[in-house]
Design a protein around this motif. Structure first.
Motif, PDB file in Angstrom:
ATOM      1  N   ALA A 192       8.408  10.824  -0.519  1.00  0.00           N
ATOM      2  CA  ALA A 192       9.717  10.332   0.483  1.00  0.00           C
ATOM      3  C   ALA A 192       8.721   9.642   1.582  1.00  0.00           C
ATOM      4  O   ALA A 192       9.484   8.700   2.338  1.00  0.00           O
ATOM      5  N   LEU A 193       7.836  10.337   2.154  1.00  0.00           N
ATOM      6  CA  LEU A 193       7.180   9.469   3.249  1.00  0.00           C
ATOM      7  C   LEU A 193       6.663   8.193   3.139  1.00  0.00           C
ATOM      8  O   LEU A 193       6.919   7.297   4.041  1.00  0.00           O
ATOM      9  N   HIS A 194       6.009   7.748   1.934  1.00  0.00           N
ATOM     10  CA  HIS A 194       5.522   6.381   1.715  1.00  0.00           C
ATOM     11  C   HIS A 194       6.817   5.492   1.452  1.00  0.00           C
ATOM     12  O   HIS A 194       6.630   4.379   1.472  1.00  0.00           O
ATOM     13  N   LEU A 195       7.751   6.132   0.795  1.00  0.00           N
ATOM     14  CA  LEU A 195       8.940   5.114   0.623  1.00  0.00           C
ATOM     15  C   LEU A 195       9.509   4.825   1.883  1.00  0.00           C
ATOM     16  O   LEU A 195       9.951   3.586   2.055  1.00  0.00           O
ATOM     17  N   TYR A 196       9.693   5.670   2.983  1.00  0.00           N
ATOM     18  CA  TYR A 196      10.254   5.577   4.267  1.00  0.00           C
ATOM     19  C   TYR A 196       9.450   4.334   4.951  1.00  0.00           C
ATOM     20  O   TYR A 196       9.747   3.307   5.345  1.00  0.00           O
ATOM     21  N   ARG A 197       7.976   4.558   4.782  1.00  0.00           N
ATOM     22  CA  ARG A 197       7.073   3.696   5.490  1.00  0.00           C
ATOM     23  C   ARG A 197       6.958   2.310   4.944  1.00  0.00           C
ATOM     24  O   ARG A 197       6.784   1.378   5.634  1.00  0.00           O
TER      25      ARG A 197
ATOM     26  N   ILE B 102       0.724  -1.041  -0.040  1.00  0.00           N
ATOM     27  CA  ILE B 102      -0.009  -0.048   0.059  1.00  0.00           C
ATOM     28  C   ILE B 102       0.831   1.124   0.168  1.00  0.00           C
ATOM     29  O   ILE B 102       0.551   2.205  -0.774  1.00  0.00           O
ATOM     30  N   HIS B 103       2.008   1.205   0.910  1.00  0.00           N
ATOM     31  CA  HIS B 103       2.675   2.313   0.963  1.00  0.00           C
ATOM     32  C   HIS B 103       3.729   2.706  -0.314  1.00  0.00           C
ATOM     33  O   HIS B 103       3.852   3.637  -1.013  1.00  0.00           O
TER      34      HIS B 103
ATOM     35  N   GLY C 116      15.687   8.488  11.212  1.00  0.00           N
ATOM     36  CA  GLY C 116      15.097   7.159  11.081  1.00  0.00           C
ATOM     37  C   GLY C 116      16.074   6.477  10.036  1.00  0.00           C
ATOM     38  O   GLY C 116      16.119   5.161  10.228  1.00  0.00           O
ATOM     39  N   LEU C 117      16.736   7.033   9.054  1.00  0.00           N
ATOM     40  CA  LEU C 117      17.481   6.308   8.288  1.00  0.00           C
ATOM     41  C   LEU C 117      18.954   6.015   8.746  1.00  0.00           C
ATOM     42  O   LEU C 117      19.328   5.117   8.390  1.00  0.00           O
ATOM     43  N   ALA C 118      19.232   6.810   9.895  1.00  0.00           N
ATOM     44  CA  ALA C 118      20.505   6.607  10.489  1.00  0.00           C
ATOM     45  C   ALA C 118      20.672   5.098  11.369  1.00  0.00           C
ATOM     46  O   ALA C 118      21.807   4.755  11.802  1.00  0.00           O
TER      47      ALA C 118
END
Length: 239
Positions: free
Chosen positions: A61-66, A43-44, A100-102
């Motif tokens: 970017a938000l949904h790639l992260y999620r 879904i994301h 979050g990516l770190a």
């Protein structure tokens, strides 16, 4: 057969998923995940695809992260969002993504993390740490650690990738701010009040790091003029 079914489901999601987060959309998503057992990641991913079609880089970017696409999310942020955040002092927004990516198990999967996302994150941390230290009565160890972080950054700012003029502008803004932060830190270490004062800053501690910063020519000349004046002051005092 399973692969064909997965492809068909993903195509339907790509066509019909909505970006707006409403109670109705949340209920539909719960039905998809709880009843039809469709992975939330799909879904994301569909939402990221929709956001990209709409030209909405922030939601993409938000949904790639999620969706857990750390490398793709990082690349999008660095190429399209980071410079705007730096120029507009929107540090918290950028920091939220980068922290979050770190996380080690994520950053290890990210191409060029150490020369891109990590540099931006360390820069934001330096700014926020200095603000905290300026509120302390006796920073001591924190100030020494900040000095190490600042001098390290001075040699890493130039590693940031610059894809367009805006990226070069953001890099220059970071370099100029870092030069001033270094002055403040050295002033505090030498017993000053935090306002850069050439009398509290030994030139030998400042010049090597300032020289590494990628600053525009006019600002670099201004820095050179300032360093020259500081050198003359030190020379006069010592003689």
């Amino acid at each position: 057969m399973c692969r064909l079914r997965e492809h068909a489901v993903r195509e339907i999601l790509n066509q019909h998923c909505a970006l707006e987060e409403t109670q109705e959309s949340a209920e539909k998503e719960r039905f998809l995940t709880d009843k039809l057992l469709i992975p939330m990641q799909w879904i994301h991913e569909a939402k990221a695809t929709r956001a990209r079609r709409d030209g909405d880089r922030h939601r993409e970017a938000l949904h790639l992260y999620r969706a857990g696409h750390w490398n793709h999310c990082h690349r999008l942020i660095i190429q399209n969002l980071a410079s705007d955040c730096i120029i507009n002092d929107n540090h918290e927004y950028l920091k939220e993504f980068l922290e979050g990516l770190a996380v080690p198990e994520r950053s290890v999967q990210i191409q060029d993390w150490d020369t891109s996302g990590r540099v931006y994150l360390d820069y934001i941390h330096v700014i926020q740490t200095l603000k905290a230290i300026q509120q302390m009565d006796s920073p001591g160890y924190e100030l020494e650690r900040l000095h190490t972080d600042v001098t390290s950054l001075c040699s890493r700012i130039e590693l940031l990738p610059c894809f367009k003029a805006k990226d070069r502008l953001a890099q220059s803004e970071m370099a100029k701010r870092l030069a001033n932060i270094l002055r403040v830190v050295l002033s505090l270490q030498q017993g000053g009040e935090g306002t850069p004062d050439p009398r509290h800053i030994p030139l030998c501690h400042l010049a090597p790091h300032i020289g590494r910063l990628p600053m525009p020519e006019d600002y670099a000349l201004e820095e050179l003029r300032s360093l020259t004046q500081s050198y003359l002051r030190e020379y006069v005092v010592s003689h």
